[in-house]
Design an enzyme around this catalytic site. Structure first.
Site, PDB file in Angstrom:
ATOM      1  N   ASP A   8       0.826  -1.200   0.000  1.00  0.00           N
ATOM      2  CA  ASP A   8       0.000   0.000   0.000  1.00  0.00           C
ATOM      3  C   ASP A   8       0.866   1.259   0.000  1.00  0.00           C
ATOM      4  OD1 ASP A   8      -2.658   1.271   0.365  1.00  0.00           O
ATOM      5  OD2 ASP A   8      -1.824   1.914   2.282  1.00  0.00           O
TER       6      ASP A   8
ATOM      7  N   GLU B 215       1.192  -0.239  -5.039  1.00  0.00           N
ATOM      8  CA  GLU B 215       0.223   0.815  -5.355  1.00  0.00           C
ATOM      9  C   GLU B 215       0.972   2.145  -5.385  1.00  0.00           C
ATOM     10  OE1 GLU B 215      -3.498   3.368  -3.611  1.00  0.00           O
ATOM     11  OE2 GLU B 215      -1.831   2.677  -2.398  1.00  0.00           O
TER      12      GLU B 215
END
Length: 487
Positions: free
Chosen positions: A233, A263
């Site tokens: 993340d 990400e």
């Protein structure tokens, strides 16, 4: 093998997710899914209300009574591990979502020195440094030292968004002074001057004890869960120096075949490519620019030039390291990066990512199963209904059966494009054609063979026969997709 990922959650998902996956995994496998991306399984500051991204204790996967209970939003540790086992039983890989940028919900306050910075330019200081109290000490009393006795204190963080001064809470972005300096980490995104800080207590990766602990933790996590890959993340907020060292450790000492997906949320493929180069191509990245192309195409309708649908995408630039998606939990309605692809265009977008040669596609849970939820927007309660994409299972089947071999593209019209997949020794191939305006057609030369084709998507009736030279006119309905296969 034509791999496909299922993002098996959305922001508002209700109910025990781990048990739901256990029930649905055989069905997902039958649709052709080869991997599942699960949300973060770690205990959150908000307990069962947290989505996993408000991480409190990375070692608590729904095992300890912390933050109001034992289970996370998605279930217990036992149920999580069982879901992973079931995925492996049916032959699906598991990608675990992990959050390394921040911690939230500290257990004890510490007196720290901070200075405030401007939201829009984190390099710009507001006023002079001062002392204040903040929840920067994490002792995890519910876990009581099991798995790790590491205590996080203010030296493990370089920023925080809430302090207490003169018994009054103050909100903002406060740079924590510690022995690693008074400046942010420099090997991060340059948005807002420096985008090291995102939320909560921001982890200080120049602290060698933190780096060591994060290596110990991922070793424990992979050995405990047997996850096949990791979705990282918010990587644009994390030190590239740390990521290089940490990912190298994972791939050399723990799990050489560990699939790692980052990400890196940028709408410019050049910037994602630059990050990929910096990280020595050890991870794949989501194709954010392609998502925005789909979003824009769905908004503009027939005024969008379909022949440019891949232009500026990460798929176009570094296909081997690209993961394509139509929608995710951040882009769905009422979320922070809301950029929802309109329903009419979703079948076309999924045709692009599922049936083209180089894409590694990721399907979003509500597009397969539908979703309904409410949230507050502008002080009003809003109800959202996300209908499932009805032809998605059929597109997935077409990927499994026909989308193989070399691709020949016919991107020669602004409203109607097509591509041919030539097939391989075990698969016949197909002709895919999509339109974002009225009904359209493409004249395609398939070589010297007589063949009869039908629309696998069942959007067009009748058959199409090639002439003696192997040419035929393939058709598509208005704002639709057809996949023509040999009979």
């Amino acid at each position: 093998m034509n791999g496909v990922i299922i993002q098996f959650f959305h922001w508002y998902h209700e109910g025990n997710l781990w048990n739901e996956f256990t029930e649905k995994c055989s069905y997902l496998k039958s649709l052709g899914f080869t991997a599942v991306w699960f949300p973060p399984a770690t205990k959150c500051v908000l307990g069962k209300e947290g989505r996993g991204y408000d991480v409190y204790d990375s070692y608590d996967l729904g095992e300890f009574h912390q933050k109001g209970g034992i289970p996370t939003r998605y279930g217990t540790k036992k149920e999580y591990l069982h879901a992973i086992d079931k995925a492996h039983e049916v032959g699906m890989s598991v990608y675990a979502d992990i959050v390394m940028n921040h911690r939230m919900g500290g257990d004890e306050m510490e007196l720290i020195t901070v200075h405030q910075v401007k939201e829009e330019n984190r390099n710009e200081q507001i006023g002079e440094p001062f002392t204040a109290n903040a929840f920067t000490k994490f002792t995890f009393p519910g876990r009581n030292g099991k798995y790790s006795q590491f205590i996080w204190d203010y030296t493990c963080f370089n920023g925080i968004d809430s302090i207490q001064k003169d018994n009054t809470e103050q909100k903002g972005i406060f740079r924590i002074h510690n022995q690693y300096g008074k400046d942010w980490n420099q090997t991060v995104s340059r948005e807002f001057g420096n985008y090291d800080y995102l939320m909560g207590a921001n982890v200080e990766y120049r602290n060698p004890y933190v780096v060591s602990e994060m290596k110990n933790w991922i070793k424990w996590y992979l050995e405990t869960t047997h996850a096949d890959g990791l979705r990282l993340d918010a990587v644009k907020h994390i030190s590239v120096d740390f990521l290089q060292e940490w990912i190298t450790y994972v791939k050399t000492e723990l799990k050489p075949d560990c699939y790692i997906l980052g990400e890196f949320w940028k709408d410019e493929a050049e910037k994602i490519s630059h990050f990929s180069d910096q990280i020595k191509e050890m991870i794949s990245c989501f194709d954010v620019p392609l998502h925005y192309n789909f979003f824009t195409a769905s908004e503009k309708g027939k005024d969008y030039d379909l022949s440019q649908i891949l232009k500026g995408s990460f798929l176009e630039k570094k296909p081997v390291f690209s993961v394509s998606f139509v929608e995710n939990h951040d882009t769905q309605q009422l979320q922070s990066l809301e950029s929802t692809v309109q329903d009419w265009f979703k079948p076309l977008a999924y045709a692009v990512i599922l049936l083209m040669e180089e894409a590694y596609p990721c399907v979003f849970y509500p597009d397969l199963f539908g979703a309904q939820y409410t949230d507050i927007k502008d002080n009003k309660q809003v109800e959202i209904i996300m209908p499932k994409v009805e032809i998605l299972p059929k597109l997935l089947e077409a990927r499994q059966k026909f989308a193989y071999g070399e691709q020949i593209s016919y991107f020669d019209h602004p409203n109607c494009i097509a591509w041919v997949r030539k097939g391989d020794s075990g698969h016949a191939g197909c002709v895919v054609i999509i339109s974002n305006s009225e009904a359209g057609y493409k004249d395609i030369d398939l070589g010297k063979e007589n063949a009869v084709y039908k629309d696998f998507m069942e959007q067009r009736d009748g058959e199409i026969k090639t002439d003696e030279n192997g040419k035929a006119r393939f058709t598509v309905n208005s704002q639709s997709v057809s996949v023509w296969i040999k009979i």
